[in-house]
Design a protein around this motif. Structure first.
Motif, short mmCIF file in Angstrom:
data_model
loop_
_atom_site.label_atom_id
_atom_site.label_comp_id
_atom_site.label_asym_id
_atom_site.label_seq_id
_atom_site.Cartn_x
_atom_site.Cartn_y
_atom_site.Cartn_z
N GLU A 206 0.87 -1.35 0.22
CA GLU A 206 0.07 -0.06 -0.16
C GLU A 206 0.90 1.22 -0.05
O GLU A 206 2.03 1.10 0.43
N ASN B 76 -1.87 1.52 -3.10
CA ASN B 76 -1.95 0.98 -4.36
C ASN B 76 -3.05 1.52 -5.33
O ASN B 76 -3.24 1.09 -6.40
N ASN B 77 -3.77 2.24 -4.86
CA ASN B 77 -4.98 2.97 -5.37
C ASN B 77 -5.67 2.21 -6.29
O ASN B 77 -5.87 2.58 -7.52
N GLU C 82 -8.82 5.33 -4.68
CA GLU C 82 -8.88 5.05 -3.17
C GLU C 82 -8.17 6.37 -2.58
O GLU C 82 -6.70 6.56 -2.50
N ASN D 276 -4.00 1.31 4.83
CA ASN D 276 -4.51 1.06 3.36
C ASN D 276 -5.03 2.33 2.82
O ASN D 276 -5.94 2.98 3.70
N ASP D 277 -5.02 2.54 1.67
CA ASP D 277 -5.52 3.52 0.95
C ASP D 277 -6.86 2.99 0.45
O ASP D 277 -6.64 1.65 -0.09
CA CA Z 1 -5.36 0.16 -0.95
#
Ligand code: CA
Ligand code: GN1
Length: 164
Positions: free
Chosen positions: A126, A128-129, A134, A148-149
């Protein structure tokens, strides 16, 4: 292999993280109360864990109604203090909103309280969009504390903080 050995190995592998988190709960033994159910997370801020499922903006609104803002995190100490508000030994973590949002203009994450975004505690892989969607950050993703995104429309519990 004897079945009992297999079960023991399986238990060890599957639950190691949870056991370790429980063992590490020693770090959460000394909560520092502030007034009215808020807890100290640094020298000038107190925080409150709100166990109410909200989208990121719903969580923001709730924090505002308490004269606070979604929590920002700048050091490992602050990260553990926030984690400890949400920590239940031997239990998988619940993800929570923290107060960071992706700024498309700047192309990076910023804290909505305006403080400097320098410390991070991303989960491996992460941010990682995923699907380019995200733009908010949740904490306690898979492992205690880890970030986390994720989609801002997701529902999460959250932590508010204010100067106190
Ligand atoms: Ca993510
Ligand atoms: C989740 O569901 P999936 O695997 O596409 C998560 C991502 C994480 C990813 C890590 C909405 O995505 O943010 O990066 O797991 N999705 C959401 O494997 O939180």
């Amino acid at each position: 292999m004897h079945p009992a050995v297999g079960v023991a190995v399986l238990l060890l592998v599957c639950c190691l993280d949870t056991v370790r988190a429980g063992y590490e709960s020693g770090i959460c033994d000394r909560p520092q109360p502030c007034e009215n159910g808020w807890s100290r997370i640094d020298t000038d801020r107190c925080a409150k864990y709100i166990k109410d499922l909200q989208t990121f903006s719903g969580a923001e609104d709730h924090c505002h109604s308490l004269g606070s803002e979604l929590v920002s995190i700048h050091t490992a100490k602050e990260m553990f203090n926030v984690l400890c508000l949400t920590f239940i030994p031997f239990t998988p973590p619940d993800t929570i909103w923290i107060g960071a949002k992706f700024s498309r203009k700047q192309g990076l994450f910023t804290w909505i309280d305006g403080s400097e975004f320098s410390y991070t505690f991303w989960h491996e892989g992460e941010p990682n969009n995923v699907n380019g969607m995200e733009e908010c950050i949740e904490m306690n993703f898979g492992r205690w504390g880890k970030w986390n995104d994720t989609k801002c429309s997701k529902n999460n519990y959250f932590v508010c903080a204010k100067k106190m």
